[in-house]
Design a protein around this motif. Structure first.
Motif, mmCIF file in Angstrom:
data_model
loop_
_atom_site.group_PDB
_atom_site.id
_atom_site.type_symbol
_atom_site.label_atom_id
_atom_site.label_comp_id
_atom_site.label_asym_id
_atom_site.label_seq_id
_atom_site.Cartn_x
_atom_site.Cartn_y
_atom_site.Cartn_z
ATOM 1 N N PHE A 97 0.878 -1.700 0.117
ATOM 2 C CA PHE A 97 -0.027 -0.037 0.223
ATOM 3 C C PHE A 97 1.012 1.319 0.625
ATOM 4 O O PHE A 97 1.551 1.350 0.780
ATOM 5 C CB PHE A 97 -0.715 -0.103 1.800
ATOM 6 C CG PHE A 97 -1.540 0.839 0.955
ATOM 7 C CD1 PHE A 97 -3.608 0.233 0.508
ATOM 8 C CD2 PHE A 97 -1.923 2.422 2.043
ATOM 9 C CE1 PHE A 97 -4.362 0.916 0.258
ATOM 10 C CE2 PHE A 97 -3.025 3.005 1.281
ATOM 11 C CZ PHE A 97 -4.469 2.249 0.944
ATOM 12 N N TRP A 103 3.965 12.416 4.050
ATOM 13 C CA TRP A 103 2.649 12.335 4.777
ATOM 14 C C TRP A 103 3.158 11.745 5.870
ATOM 15 O O TRP A 103 2.187 11.422 7.008
ATOM 16 C CB TRP A 103 2.187 11.508 4.171
ATOM 17 C CG TRP A 103 0.746 12.349 2.991
ATOM 18 C CD1 TRP A 103 1.107 12.939 2.667
ATOM 19 C CD2 TRP A 103 -0.363 11.549 1.672
ATOM 20 N NE1 TRP A 103 0.525 13.587 1.170
ATOM 21 C CE2 TRP A 103 -0.414 12.242 1.257
ATOM 22 C CE3 TRP A 103 -1.153 10.411 2.511
ATOM 23 C CZ2 TRP A 103 -0.965 12.097 0.325
ATOM 24 C CZ3 TRP A 103 -2.093 10.200 1.120
ATOM 25 C CH2 TRP A 103 -1.578 11.215 0.117
ATOM 26 N N ALA B 103 1.565 9.097 11.246
ATOM 27 C CA ALA B 103 0.738 9.333 9.315
ATOM 28 C C ALA B 103 0.230 9.702 9.878
ATOM 29 O O ALA B 103 -1.270 10.050 10.320
ATOM 30 C CB ALA B 103 0.257 7.960 8.846
ATOM 31 N N SER B 105 -2.428 11.007 6.065
ATOM 32 C CA SER B 105 -2.369 10.984 5.145
ATOM 33 C C SER B 105 -3.919 11.849 4.686
ATOM 34 O O SER B 105 -5.187 11.861 5.416
ATOM 35 C CB SER B 105 -3.232 9.128 5.018
ATOM 36 O OG SER B 105 -2.203 8.543 5.433
ATOM 37 N N ASP B 106 -4.219 11.748 3.158
ATOM 38 C CA ASP B 106 -5.669 11.690 2.630
ATOM 39 C C ASP B 106 -6.570 10.426 3.694
ATOM 40 O O ASP B 106 -6.223 9.717 3.684
ATOM 41 C CB ASP B 106 -5.784 11.899 1.157
ATOM 42 C CG ASP B 106 -4.619 13.544 0.828
ATOM 43 O OD1 ASP B 106 -4.077 14.068 1.219
ATOM 44 O OD2 ASP B 106 -4.890 13.923 -0.567
ATOM 45 N N GLN B 109 -7.062 8.642 0.946
ATOM 46 C CA GLN B 109 -6.403 6.930 1.047
ATOM 47 C C GLN B 109 -6.701 6.233 2.564
ATOM 48 O O GLN B 109 -6.500 5.131 2.902
ATOM 49 C CB GLN B 109 -4.406 8.444 1.632
ATOM 50 C CG GLN B 109 -4.021 6.930 1.397
ATOM 51 C CD GLN B 109 -2.843 6.969 0.429
ATOM 52 O OE1 GLN B 109 -3.132 6.908 -0.863
ATOM 53 N NE2 GLN B 109 -1.836 5.903 0.041
ATOM 54 N N ALA B 112 -9.846 3.917 2.212
ATOM 55 C CA ALA B 112 -8.233 2.991 1.282
ATOM 56 C C ALA B 112 -8.542 2.063 1.997
ATOM 57 O O ALA B 112 -8.453 0.936 2.145
ATOM 58 C CB ALA B 112 -7.974 3.339 0.240
ATOM 59 N N PHE B 113 -6.873 2.678 3.225
ATOM 60 C CA PHE B 113 -6.823 1.842 4.166
ATOM 61 C C PHE B 113 -7.381 0.984 4.983
ATOM 62 O O PHE B 113 -7.115 -0.271 4.506
ATOM 63 C CB PHE B 113 -4.786 1.919 4.723
ATOM 64 C CG PHE B 113 -4.552 1.522 4.978
ATOM 65 C CD1 PHE B 113 -3.712 0.645 4.825
ATOM 66 C CD2 PHE B 113 -4.651 1.390 7.411
ATOM 67 C CE1 PHE B 113 -2.580 -0.064 5.302
ATOM 68 C CE2 PHE B 113 -4.349 1.041 7.540
ATOM 69 C CZ PHE B 113 -2.866 -0.213 7.160
ATOM 70 N N SER B 116 -8.892 -1.880 3.038
ATOM 71 C CA SER B 116 -7.980 -2.845 2.441
ATOM 72 C C SER B 116 -7.720 -4.054 3.550
ATOM 73 O O SER B 116 -7.730 -5.034 3.643
ATOM 74 C CB SER B 116 -6.899 -2.601 1.644
ATOM 75 O OG SER B 116 -6.125 -2.154 3.246
ATOM 76 N N MET B 117 -7.695 -3.315 4.658
ATOM 77 C CA MET B 117 -7.675 -3.866 6.309
ATOM 78 C C MET B 117 -8.721 -5.378 6.105
ATOM 79 O O MET B 117 -8.799 -5.934 6.998
ATOM 80 C CB MET B 117 -7.803 -3.245 7.862
ATOM 81 C CG MET B 117 -6.275 -2.067 7.568
ATOM 82 S SD MET B 117 -4.469 -3.497 7.808
ATOM 83 C CE MET B 117 -4.483 -3.762 9.698
ATOM 84 N N THR B 119 -10.176 -6.765 4.090
ATOM 85 C CA THR B 119 -10.416 -7.529 3.671
ATOM 86 C C THR B 119 -9.832 -8.698 3.761
ATOM 87 O O THR B 119 -9.643 -9.943 2.780
ATOM 88 C CB THR B 119 -10.109 -7.082 2.056
ATOM 89 O OG1 THR B 119 -8.397 -6.453 1.660
ATOM 90 C CG2 THR B 119 -11.372 -5.772 1.167
ATOM 91 N N ARG B 120 -8.883 -8.477 4.615
ATOM 92 C CA ARG B 120 -8.167 -9.507 5.582
ATOM 93 C C ARG B 120 -9.010 -10.353 5.431
ATOM 94 O O ARG B 120 -9.059 -11.927 5.993
ATOM 95 C CB ARG B 120 -7.106 -9.188 6.337
ATOM 96 C CG ARG B 120 -6.257 -7.874 6.713
ATOM 97 C CD ARG B 120 -5.565 -8.253 7.557
ATOM 98 N NE ARG B 120 -6.678 -7.489 8.580
ATOM 99 C CZ ARG B 120 -5.556 -6.823 9.487
ATOM 100 N NH1 ARG B 120 -5.149 -7.695 10.098
ATOM 101 N NH2 ARG B 120 -7.215 -6.374 10.717
#
Lengths: 129, 153
Positions: A97, A103, B103, B105-106, B109, B112-113, B116-117, B119-120
């Motif tokens: 990812f 950032w 971190a 982040s936008d 993003q 989305a992260f 994705s976590m 989907t494990r």
């Protein structure tokens, strides 16, 4: 960063965890040239993984490398982790990812872009894990 | 009012309850100062059991903090916020600068992260697992006064 999150259903014994953390770091740094002090590995247990999967790894990595390098990194991680953990590759999931370096802050400093570590003054001055 | 989910992964037992409440307060006020008072921060504290995190191949004592911001936030605004959060985290916890990984982040993003976590998880057990995580966080809040759980499910 990178931050690799390793999810399993069963607990991994501590010595194996240590070995796996070192292996992930060595593969990552060997391929990307990133400093070892950047590499984080976090283990999560008792995770109800998708059917047939024994080991799931999500790696947050700095954005900016070529797709080819990321593919090599992914394949090499899968291959070496599979061997160490004695888990067939088809029972593993590993996804990368990408996150912009700007950032992320570590050691009180914004991370350099991949490949720009040599020009990074605070890193060259010493960044201790 | 924008809801901003903040995820803090900390070493189990490394930060006391009062300091956690203090961190929630100072990070919220810092965020609102930089990005506006219309933001409400919701903190999720994930405890990392001993010997489950490594930095540079050695046992880690670092905390990882994820705070999303509006998409496309320029670095001229993002970086001063990041520097201030790191400095305040160190001040409250007494940790070194190498023990805080931040971190920012936008928002897209970050979402989305999170996806994705999720989907494990086994597809048929996804909802059940997410309910279990939520229940654990709420139980943690009832017990300690803030949303908390373990990184282990």
């Amino acid at each position: 960063m990178p931050l690799y999150m390793v999810s399993t259903q069963a607990s991994i014994p501590v010595p194996k965890r240590q070995e796996l953390a070192s292996l992930i770091m060595n593969v990552h740094c060997g391929i990307t040239g990133a400093p070892e002090t950047f590499v984080n590995v976090l283990f999560m247990e008792n995770v109800p993984l998708a059917g047939g999967i024994t080991l799931n790894i999500i790696g947050n990595v700095r954005k900016g490398r070529t797709g080819e390098m990321n593919n090599t990194l992914r394949q090499e991680q899968i291959s070496q982790i599979s061997e160490l953990m004695r888990v067939p590759e088809h029972q593993m999931e590993l996804s990368l990812f990408e996150v912009p370096a700007s950032w992320i802050m570590e050691g009180g400093e914004v991370l350099p872009e991949p490949g720009e570590e040599d020009q990074c003054q605070w890193l060259q001055a010493g960044h201790n894990a | 009012m924008n809801i901003i989910p903040v995820t803090c992964s900390i070493q189990d037992g490394s930060i006391g309850h009062n300091k956690i409440k203090q961190l929630e307060s100072v990070i919220t006020s810092t965020y609102q100062t930089h990005f506006g008072s219309g933001n409400k921060l919701v903190f999720f504290w994930l405890k990392i059991p001993y010997e489950q995190s490594y930095l540079a191949g050695k046992l880690s004592t670092a905390s990882t903090v994820q705070i999303p911001v509006k998409n496309g936030m320029p670095n001229e605004m993002r970086h001063p916020f990041m520097a201030e959060v790191c400095a305040k985290w160190q001040h409250v916890t007494g940790c070194s600068k190498n023990e805080i990984i931040l971190a920012v982040s936008d928002m897209s993003q970050s979402k989305a992260f999170t996806k994705s976590m999720a989907t494990r998880f086994e597809k048929s057990a996804r909802t059940k697992t997410q309910i279990k995580i939520l229940t654990g966080l709420i139980a943690g809040k009832i017990k300690k006064g803030y949303l908390n759980s373990s990184v282990n499910l």
